[in-house]
Design an enzyme around this catalytic site. Structure first.
Site, PDB file in Angstrom:
ATOM      1  CB  SER A   1       3.180   1.769   6.164  1.00 13.91           C
ATOM      2  OG  SER A   1       1.967   1.876   6.831  1.00 13.91           O
TER       3      SER A   1
ATOM      4  CG  HIS B   1      -0.423   0.285   2.510  1.00  8.72           C
ATOM      5  ND1 HIS B   1      -0.163  -0.691   3.441  1.00  8.72           N
ATOM      6  CD2 HIS B   1      -0.054   1.434   3.101  1.00  8.72           C
ATOM      7  CE1 HIS B   1       0.319  -0.151   4.543  1.00  8.72           C
ATOM      8  NE2 HIS B   1       0.400   1.148   4.368  1.00  8.72           N
TER       9      HIS B   1
ATOM     10  CG  ASP C   1       0.037  -3.968   2.815  1.00  8.12           C
ATOM     11  OD1 ASP C   1       0.164  -3.431   1.694  1.00  8.12           O
ATOM     12  OD2 ASP C   1       0.016  -3.316   3.876  1.00  8.12           O
TER      13      ASP C   1
END
Length: 517
Positions: free
Chosen positions: A258, A155, A185
């Site tokens: 992230s 992402h 992911d």
């Protein structure tokens, strides 16, 4: 974190200085006041004891580990076409801070950095030049080889037009996306031009709950940030995808983390930070990392083929809850219940039927439906596996050659017409009609035309338009057949009856409680 919400964590170190100092003090007093009791004691020996006690009091730090791994952690910056949905971001309010404070200066430099978390969009979105529909995002990552391969989140780089990475020594490099896997992911990127990048390794063994961990990343664009905590839980399913198996940590993680690594105390990567639980948008002590074993499997395929292929047996499955276990006469709720084998799939060819409970794969027990999906998904298409299952009360083992998991699943249409009327079943709270008599419902089964709001069926999620295909393992084509099947179950003393239902969301089994008027 990137476009996933971020969760916060705080490390609290216990202090025992008072106790240890008191013990050391007693030793000194004893020696000075009553030297004849311990004539062999020498002052240098006592001094060493005091020094040792002081060292024991000092909290253990992580500086050596950080010095070892931090150079391999990178910030990841991307540019992408924001699309028309993102046009309103530059109207979002800026967080308030005391004028002249560091936070005030920070938000002046990036006035639109505080935006809501939006799935599919990287962390810390900012508007580019006025009038352009181009946005930038920031995340984290880490090198896994000296020649520039690095791991981050899907992402973070998904749909990116350009990718840049910033290293711990302040240098910036262009990177290319080698491959991504939205289901886990995970993304693999590559920086060319050097063969001496500092890099880290994946841990050799999974962490235990309670182990110390370090998270290193780029929260809010503040690169090289280190936080510490412990492993709070393992095997977390947060509804992010079909293969959820997250490590939960309480090291503070925020937007921009992230794709960054979580390390153990040996400097091995135990997971990749991907999501946080945060009602407020900031860290509340609950963050989730993709386990290293999953990441290693995915990036191996991404490096070789640029994509991930997964095994597929072609069944729609669901968990075995207590009511379903009772209906099937099972001793526990382990295993995965086959709601519907998919047409022409490997399962149908191998003889798997609706109502079967898959309990093991190659001898490894299946805990639940999600565990089965993970085990099969970790295998390559074409692999032959042995499935242990319960079929009509009998345990059997069959061999299945796995197909390849399709990228897209067929949509299931909801019956368009709802007719009222038909035969009522007061004990269940349903009014039914043969599917062949209700337009748009097909030719098999019995359609639910009405559900009593306070009935037991409503409690179990039945809706008008659902089609009942089987009751207690028998196909049904009329309300009368359902009544007979329910009556037989009651006479046999069963507390629940297993019903196979097709709805707009797919096909599943529902264990309906009996004996209620």
């Amino acid at each position: 974190m990137s476009d996933t919400p971020a969760r916060k964590f705080r490390l609290v170190s216990p202090r025992h200085l008072g106790l240890l100092a008191g013990v050391a003090g007693l030793g000194v007093v004893g020696f000075l006041a009553v030297p004849e009791i311990a004539p062999s004691l020498k002052l240098p020996t006592l001094s060493r004891s005091v020094a040792y006690a002081q060292n024991v009091q000092r909290p253990v730090g992580f500086a050596d580990i950080v010095e070892q791994v931090k150079p391999a952690v990178i910030s990841v910056r991307v540019k992408m076409d924001g699309g028309p949905r993102l046009m309103g971001f530059d109207a979002l309010p800026t967080p308030r801070a005391t004028p002249g404070s560091p936070m005030d200066r920070f938000f002046r430099r990036s006035p639109d950095s505080a935006v809501p978390n939006i799935p599919g969009v990287p962390d810390d979105l900012r508007r580019q030049a006025p009038g352009r529909n181009l946005v930038t995002g920031q995340g984290s990552g880490f090198f896994i080889s000296a020649d520039g391969y690095a791991v981050t989140n899907n992402h973070v780089v998904d749909k990116a037009e350009t990718v840049e990475v910033g290293t711990d020594d302040g240098k910036t490099y262009s990177a290319k996306v080698i491959g991504t896997d939205p289901r886990t992911d995970v993304a693999l990127i590559k920086v060319d031009g050097r063969d001496d990048f500092p890099h880290v390794r994946f841990a050799d063994k999974p962490p235990r709950i309670g182990d110390w961990v370090l998270a290193v990343g780029n929260p809010f664009g503040l690169g090289g940030t280190v936080t510490a905590g412990i492993v709070s839980a393992r095997g977390r399913d947060i509804g992010a995808g079909p293969y959820d198996d997250f490590i939960q940590i309480d090291a503070p993680v925020n937007r921009g983390n992230s794709g960054g690594p979580t390390f153990d105390v040996d400097g091995g990567v135990i997971g990749v930070n991907t999501a946080i639980y945060s009602p407020s948008g900031g860290s509340v002590g609950i963050a989730f990392a993709i386990p290293a074993e999953t990441v290693k499997s995915v990036i191996s395929q991404l490096k070789d083929k640029g994509a991930v292929s997964r095994g597929w047996i072609g069944v729609q499955i669901q968990p075995v809850n207590a009511d379903i276990a009772d209906s099937l006469g099972l001793k526990g709720t382990q295993g995965a219940l086959v709601a519907e084998p998919q047409a022409n799939g490997p399962a149908v060819k191998a003889g798997i039927q609706a109502g079967d409970v898959i309990t093991a794969v190659n001898g490894t027990p299946v805990r639940d439906a999600r565990d089965l999906a993970r085990q099969i998904g970790a295998m390559s298409p074409g692999t032959t596996v042995r499935l242990t299952l319960l079929q009509k009360g009998q345990e059997k083992t069959i061999s299945v050659t796995l197909g390849e998991l399709p990228n897209e699943r067929e949509a299931r249409a909801t019956p368009e017409t709802r007719e009222q009327g038909g035969l009522a079943l007061p004990r269940l709270g349903l009014t039914l009609a043969p599917a062949s008599e209700v337009a748009g419902s097909g030719s098999e089964g019995v359609v639910v035309t009405q559900v009593e709001p306070d009935g037991v069926a409503a409690e179990h999620g039945f809706k008008a338009g659902d089609v009942i295909l089987e009751v207690a393992g028998r196909k049904v084509a009329s309300p009368a057949e359902i009544r007979v099947a329910v009556g037989n179950a009651q006479r046999e003393g069963k507390r629940t009856v297993l019903i196979r239902v097709k709805s707009g969301e797919g096909t599943k089994f529902v264990a309906l409680r009996l004996g209620r008027a």
